[in-house]
Design a protein around this motif. Sequence first.
Motif, PDB file in Angstrom:
ATOM      1  N   ASN A 172      40.067  41.277  42.272  1.00 38.49           N
ATOM      2  CA  ASN A 172      39.280  40.444  41.376  1.00 38.49           C
ATOM      3  C   ASN A 172      38.033  39.980  42.100  1.00 38.49           C
ATOM      4  N   VAL A 173      37.020  39.621  41.334  1.00 41.94           N
ATOM      5  CA  VAL A 173      35.775  39.134  41.921  1.00 41.94           C
ATOM      6  C   VAL A 173      35.523  37.714  41.445  1.00 41.94           C
ATOM      7  N   SER A 174      35.064  36.883  42.347  1.00 40.06           N
ATOM      8  CA  SER A 174      34.623  35.535  42.024  1.00 40.06           C
ATOM      9  C   SER A 174      33.143  35.430  42.351  1.00 40.06           C
ATOM     10  N   ALA A 175      32.478  34.482  41.721  1.00 38.04           N
ATOM     11  CA  ALA A 175      31.042  34.341  41.931  1.00 38.04           C
ATOM     12  C   ALA A 175      30.643  32.881  41.801  1.00 38.04           C
ATOM     13  N   GLU A 176      29.588  32.512  42.498  1.00 43.87           N
ATOM     14  CA  GLU A 176      28.948  31.215  42.327  1.00 43.87           C
ATOM     15  C   GLU A 176      27.472  31.491  42.126  1.00 43.87           C
ATOM     16  N   ILE A 177      27.054  31.455  40.869  1.00 44.89           N
ATOM     17  CA  ILE A 177      25.744  31.952  40.459  1.00 44.89           C
ATOM     18  C   ILE A 177      24.748  30.801  40.387  1.00 44.89           C
ATOM     19  N   LEU A 185      33.895  28.603  34.720  1.00 43.70           N
ATOM     20  CA  LEU A 185      34.437  29.526  33.728  1.00 43.70           C
ATOM     21  C   LEU A 185      35.915  29.766  33.992  1.00 43.70           C
ATOM     22  N   GLU A 186      36.729  29.580  32.972  1.00 41.78           N
ATOM     23  CA  GLU A 186      38.157  29.836  33.061  1.00 41.78           C
ATOM     24  C   GLU A 186      38.538  31.191  32.477  1.00 41.78           C
ATOM     25  N   ASP A 187      37.876  31.594  31.400  1.00 41.53           N
ATOM     26  CA  ASP A 187      38.288  32.818  30.703  1.00 41.53           C
ATOM     27  C   ASP A 187      37.168  33.257  29.785  1.00 41.53           C
ATOM     28  N   LEU A 188      36.902  34.556  29.750  1.00 45.57           N
ATOM     29  CA  LEU A 188      35.884  35.102  28.849  1.00 45.57           C
ATOM     30  C   LEU A 188      36.310  36.502  28.440  1.00 45.57           C
ATOM     31  N   GLU A 189      36.318  36.736  27.146  1.00 50.68           N
ATOM     32  CA  GLU A 189      36.644  38.055  26.614  1.00 50.68           C
ATOM     33  C   GLU A 189      35.718  38.356  25.446  1.00 50.68           C
ATOM     34  N   GLY A 190      35.370  39.615  25.291  1.00 52.13           N
ATOM     35  CA  GLY A 190      34.547  40.040  24.162  1.00 52.13           C
ATOM     36  C   GLY A 190      34.842  41.481  23.812  1.00 52.13           C
ATOM     37  N   LEU A 191      34.712  41.809  22.539  1.00 53.92           N
ATOM     38  CA  LEU A 191      35.097  43.142  22.084  1.00 53.92           C
ATOM     39  C   LEU A 191      34.086  44.217  22.419  1.00 53.92           C
ATOM     40  N   ASP A 192      32.840  43.831  22.751  1.00 59.43           N
ATOM     41  CA  ASP A 192      31.847  44.842  23.101  1.00 59.43           C
ATOM     42  C   ASP A 192      30.787  44.221  24.002  1.00 59.43           C
ATOM     43  N   THR A 230      32.637  31.342  38.677  1.00 63.40           N
ATOM     44  CA  THR A 230      33.667  32.168  38.053  1.00 63.40           C
ATOM     45  C   THR A 230      34.704  32.543  39.100  1.00 63.40           C
ATOM     46  N   ARG A 231      35.865  32.935  38.626  1.00 55.75           N
ATOM     47  CA  ARG A 231      36.897  33.412  39.544  1.00 55.75           C
ATOM     48  C   ARG A 231      37.775  34.410  38.794  1.00 55.75           C
ATOM     49  N   GLY A 232      38.328  35.358  39.550  1.00 53.04           N
ATOM     50  CA  GLY A 232      39.294  36.278  38.978  1.00 53.04           C
ATOM     51  C   GLY A 232      38.745  37.181  37.894  1.00 53.04           C
ATOM     52  N   ARG A 233      37.509  37.650  38.037  1.00 46.09           N
ATOM     53  CA  ARG A 233      36.907  38.513  37.023  1.00 46.09           C
ATOM     54  C   ARG A 233      37.011  39.986  37.450  1.00 46.09           C
ATOM     55  N   PRO A 234      36.864  40.940  36.489  1.00 46.22           N
ATOM     56  CA  PRO A 234      36.896  42.365  36.852  1.00 46.22           C
ATOM     57  C   PRO A 234      35.784  42.717  37.830  1.00 46.22           C
ATOM     58  N   VAL A 235      36.081  43.597  38.771  1.00 45.29           N
ATOM     59  CA  VAL A 235      35.078  43.937  39.780  1.00 45.29           C
ATOM     60  C   VAL A 235      33.931  44.750  39.204  1.00 45.29           C
ATOM     61  N   ASP A 236      34.122  45.377  38.042  1.00 40.57           N
ATOM     62  CA  ASP A 236      33.062  46.189  37.448  1.00 40.57           C
ATOM     63  C   ASP A 236      32.478  45.534  36.202  1.00 40.57           C
ATOM     64  N   GLU A 237      32.609  44.216  36.063  1.00 44.36           N
ATOM     65  CA  GLU A 237      32.156  43.548  34.849  1.00 44.36           C
ATOM     66  C   GLU A 237      30.648  43.696  34.669  1.00 44.36           C
TER      67      GLU A 237
END
Length: 409
Positions: free
Chosen positions: A134-139, A242-249, A271-278
């Motif tokens: 997983n990837v985390s970020a501080e933007i 950010l805790e959670d983010l999902e979208g259909l496209d 963010t934390r625990g996001r897909p590495v290729d998001e």
Amino acid sequence: MTTDVRVLEPAERDAWYGNLIRAFGGVDESSEERELWRALTEYDRSIGVWDGDECVGSAGAFTFELSVPGGACVSAAGVTMVSVAATHRRRGVLTSMMRRQLDDVRSWGEPVAVLTASEPVIYGRFGYGTGTLNVSAEIDTARVRLSVPPGTDDVRLRYAPPADVLDACEAVYARLVPGRPGMLARRPGWERVALLDPESERGGASALQCVVAERDGEVAGYARFRVKPEWTPSGHNGTVVLEDLEGLDPVVRAALWRFLFGVDLTTTLRTRGRPVDEGWQHLVSDIRRCNLRTRDALHVRLVDVGAALAARTYQAPVDVVFEVEDAFCPWNEGRWRLYGDPKGASCARTEDAADLALSVVELGSAYLGGVSLASLAGAGLVRELRQGAVAEASAGFTSAVAPWLPHGF
């Protein structure tokens, strides 16, 4: 030392769970958290180790369906709540639980076991390999700009109480599960985990907030987050968590990310625990100021090598014989012939000469397609016995999208 390893009884759960809490530092949970995890506990899939009347070890296994390359879901035991009392370390307590648990998982007909590790060094000796990152970020949103694709302005965003839109958000999540390996098809009750909101764990941030993305009147995505206000002598310096983010496209996801970048009185998006290729990583103006960090997430253990490898598909045609080492689950040891392509696969024992030699740990790492067999071979962990076999198998095992574990358990 004489200890008793046995299936958990409901009347024993408080002592069993108390041992777990103490092993993880002794900080008590909120009543909301305790009651939810009590409700999710599967007693017939949980074990404890007892020294007389004292619980000195715990382990459980949630019933999960895990998405794999090709879009199918495979039955998987979600190993959880593993603890050993500090007074009983180095006495074989953990080994006895892992032995009992993997025997049980095999008897249940579940070809895969998965876990998240408090300490990754622990579980390799029991056959678990790191299968997802997983990837985390501080933007720095005061300096980083986000470009968005055409159509983003057509997405309607609105605030909603998280509980009020839970069913709509779960429907979005369920539609996404087949498209990315490593995701968990949530059983009833698990949707409540996302709404856990004890004040003790907010770190000074707000209560959980939710924004839903709508198109043509239908919910097509959502973001759950908190805002942590902060002020300095020069002005606002708040953080969006950010805790959670999902979208259909991609358009829906871009609309949600743009919203998060622009929350009033904030200069940081964490963010934390996001897909590495998001995809957002390709939309930012300065990736360096996003401070990306990766870490291990899902650890994968093939309990039944043949059934597990046959349950997924393969990006490219594969015809390979594996020589598998598995001292902890010896029923997996020996040669397995895998035939696979994008339409399906079969895997059975064979007497044919081996093409690749590896342990079940490496197979677990490669299983979801995020860790390449070629990379493992480069580390000396996979041995090529037939020229070209590493490249062939590695191309087949790779997933078009990175596997991702969306939440812990």
